[in-house]
Design a protein around this motif. Structure first.
Motif, PDB file in Angstrom:
ATOM      1  N   TYR A  20       0.832  -1.203   0.000  1.00 58.45           N
ATOM      2  CA  TYR A  20       0.000   0.000   0.000  1.00 58.45           C
ATOM      3  C   TYR A  20       0.869   1.257   0.000  1.00 58.45           C
ATOM      4  O   TYR A  20       0.646   2.188  -0.785  1.00 58.45           O
ATOM      5  CB  TYR A  20      -0.900  -0.018   1.234  1.00 58.45           C
ATOM      6  CG  TYR A  20      -1.719   1.232   1.418  1.00 58.45           C
ATOM      7  CD1 TYR A  20      -2.871   1.449   0.673  1.00 58.45           C
ATOM      8  CD2 TYR A  20      -1.345   2.201   2.351  1.00 58.45           C
ATOM      9  CE1 TYR A  20      -3.631   2.600   0.836  1.00 58.45           C
ATOM     10  CE2 TYR A  20      -2.095   3.349   2.527  1.00 58.45           C
ATOM     11  CZ  TYR A  20      -3.231   3.544   1.768  1.00 58.45           C
ATOM     12  OH  TYR A  20      -3.974   4.686   1.941  1.00 58.45           O
ATOM     13  N   ASN A  21       1.864   1.269   0.870  1.00 63.57           N
ATOM     14  CA  ASN A  21       2.776   2.406   0.985  1.00 63.57           C
ATOM     15  C   ASN A  21       3.472   2.674  -0.350  1.00 63.57           C
ATOM     16  O   ASN A  21       3.531   3.814  -0.828  1.00 63.57           O
ATOM     17  CB  ASN A  21       3.811   2.088   2.076  1.00 63.57           C
ATOM     18  CG  ASN A  21       4.601   3.318   2.494  1.00 63.57           C
ATOM     19  OD1 ASN A  21       4.717   4.274   1.751  1.00 63.57           O
ATOM     20  ND2 ASN A  21       5.159   3.256   3.687  1.00 63.57           N
ATOM     21  N   ASN A  22       3.972   1.614  -0.983  1.00 65.75           N
ATOM     22  CA  ASN A  22       4.671   1.764  -2.256  1.00 65.75           C
ATOM     23  C   ASN A  22       3.728   2.246  -3.360  1.00 65.75           C
ATOM     24  O   ASN A  22       4.118   3.023  -4.240  1.00 65.75           O
ATOM     25  CB  ASN A  22       5.312   0.438  -2.666  1.00 65.75           C
ATOM     26  CG  ASN A  22       6.483   0.067  -1.778  1.00 65.75           C
ATOM     27  OD1 ASN A  22       7.089   0.930  -1.154  1.00 65.75           O
ATOM     28  ND2 ASN A  22       6.794  -1.214  -1.686  1.00 65.75           N
ATOM     29  N   MET A  23       2.486   1.765  -3.329  1.00 69.82           N
ATOM     30  CA  MET A  23       1.485   2.185  -4.311  1.00 69.82           C
ATOM     31  C   MET A  23       1.256   3.697  -4.220  1.00 69.82           C
ATOM     32  O   MET A  23       1.236   4.406  -5.241  1.00 69.82           O
ATOM     33  CB  MET A  23       0.170   1.431  -4.076  1.00 69.82           C
ATOM     34  CG  MET A  23      -0.985   1.853  -4.963  1.00 69.82           C
ATOM     35  SD  MET A  23      -2.501   0.918  -4.587  1.00 69.82           S
ATOM     36  CE  MET A  23      -2.934   1.629  -2.967  1.00 69.82           C
ATOM     37  N   ILE A  24       1.096   4.197  -3.008  1.00 69.85           N
ATOM     38  CA  ILE A  24       0.889   5.626  -2.797  1.00 69.85           C
ATOM     39  C   ILE A  24       2.123   6.414  -3.238  1.00 69.85           C
ATOM     40  O   ILE A  24       2.023   7.426  -3.940  1.00 69.85           O
ATOM     41  CB  ILE A  24       0.588   5.917  -1.313  1.00 69.85           C
ATOM     42  CG1 ILE A  24      -0.672   5.198  -0.840  1.00 69.85           C
ATOM     43  CG2 ILE A  24       0.476   7.435  -1.087  1.00 69.85           C
ATOM     44  CD1 ILE A  24      -1.940   5.672  -1.467  1.00 69.85           C
ATOM     45  N   SER A  25       3.301   5.924  -2.844  1.00 67.27           N
ATOM     46  CA  SER A  25       4.542   6.645  -3.128  1.00 67.27           C
ATOM     47  C   SER A  25       4.794   6.794  -4.614  1.00 67.27           C
ATOM     48  O   SER A  25       5.138   7.876  -5.092  1.00 67.27           O
ATOM     49  CB  SER A  25       5.727   5.928  -2.474  1.00 67.27           C
ATOM     50  OG  SER A  25       5.652   6.005  -1.074  1.00 67.27           O
ATOM     51  N   ARG A  26       4.632   5.718  -5.379  1.00 69.31           N
ATOM     52  CA  ARG A  26       4.961   5.821  -6.803  1.00 69.31           C
ATOM     53  C   ARG A  26       3.943   6.665  -7.583  1.00 69.31           C
ATOM     54  O   ARG A  26       4.214   7.074  -8.703  1.00 69.31           O
ATOM     55  CB  ARG A  26       5.124   4.440  -7.434  1.00 69.31           C
ATOM     56  CG  ARG A  26       3.952   3.522  -7.375  1.00 69.31           C
ATOM     57  CD  ARG A  26       4.297   2.198  -8.079  1.00 69.31           C
ATOM     58  NE  ARG A  26       3.277   1.192  -7.851  1.00 69.31           N
ATOM     59  CZ  ARG A  26       3.358   0.223  -6.944  1.00 69.31           C
ATOM     60  NH1 ARG A  26       4.436   0.144  -6.188  1.00 69.31           N
ATOM     61  NH2 ARG A  26       2.390  -0.649  -6.798  1.00 69.31           N
ATOM     62  N   CYS A  27       2.787   6.914  -6.975  1.00 72.54           N
ATOM     63  CA  CYS A  27       1.802   7.776  -7.634  1.00 72.54           C
ATOM     64  C   CYS A  27       1.938   9.236  -7.229  1.00 72.54           C
ATOM     65  O   CYS A  27       1.526  10.124  -7.999  1.00 72.54           O
ATOM     66  CB  CYS A  27       0.385   7.295  -7.311  1.00 72.54           C
ATOM     67  SG  CYS A  27      -0.088   5.769  -8.154  1.00 72.54           S
TER      68      CYS A  27
END
Length: 214
Positions: free
Chosen positions: A89-96
């Motif tokens: 979830y954290n990575n999904m938010i970060s890359r967007c």
């Protein structure tokens, strides 16, 4: 030479033209504008009329702040901060939303966003509930069905790494004998390496020859 149309007093976005500018931009005459926030801004006629310049820069800063999700606020007391699903979830938010994030150019920079349901205070909770109701396991990764679409329930699924690799924009699909498969799949079917098939295609081989059927 065409006479410069007087824009004094006209409004463009947050900018109001107050006079002709005493400097040039891109070799062209400018207008001195006052932004709603009080700052001054020089802009050329074309940029104002085309909507390329709408503020002194404050509008862009506000937009960035709005889109820059503060992950500390999202990190509610769910007891899952060290879990694999939270890292996903954290990575999904970060890359967007984080320009410094690895992969931002392929996500946030392309306009890929995360739906409102998965953002904010209850964002992770909603994401986690959706995940466990839609086949999440530690062997699967989050995948978008439409690779140009956003992260949202109707466009996401949990996939194996092989399935996800077949859904990337860089995936090459070949058709032969009425069947279409990715290079990875053809490699498994034919016993040839992906590199061999790809090299043959680069050399101009037909699909049939590249796959070793002729």
């Amino acid at each position: 030479m065409c006479k410069m149309v007087d824009l004094t007093g006209e409004r463009f976005g947050r900018l109001t033209v107050i006079s002709k500018g005493n400097k040039r931009l891109y070799g062209k005459p400018t207008w001195l504008c006052r932004c709603d926030c009080g700052r001054l801004k020089y802009a050329i006629t074309q940029s104002l009329k085309n909507g390329d310049v709408k503020s002194c820069g404050c509008l862009q800063r506000e937009t960035r702040r709005k889109n820059a999700i503060n992950l500390n606020e999202v990190r509610i007391h769910h007891g899952m901060s060290d879990s694999r699903i939270y890292r996903i979830y954290n990575n999904m938010i970060s890359r967007c939303y984080r320009k410094s994030s690895n992969g931002y150019e392929n996500y946030g920079d392309r306009g890929i966003r995360v739906c409102d349901e998965w953002l904010g205070k209850d964002g992770f909770k909603n994401f986690m509930e959706w995940s466990f109701a839609n086949g999440y396991s530690d062997k699967l990764t989050i995948d978008r069905i439409d690779n140009n679409g956003n992260y949202e329930p109707k466009n996401c699924k949990w996939s194996t790494r092989k399935e996800q690799a077949n859904n990337t924009r860089a995936t090459i699909f070949l058709e032969y004998n009425g069947k279409s498969h990715s290079l990875t799949e053809w490699s498994e079917i034919t016993g040839l390496s992906k590199a061999t098939i790809y090299t043959r295609l680069r050399k101009g081989f037909s699909n049939e020859k590249a796959l070793g059927y002729k």
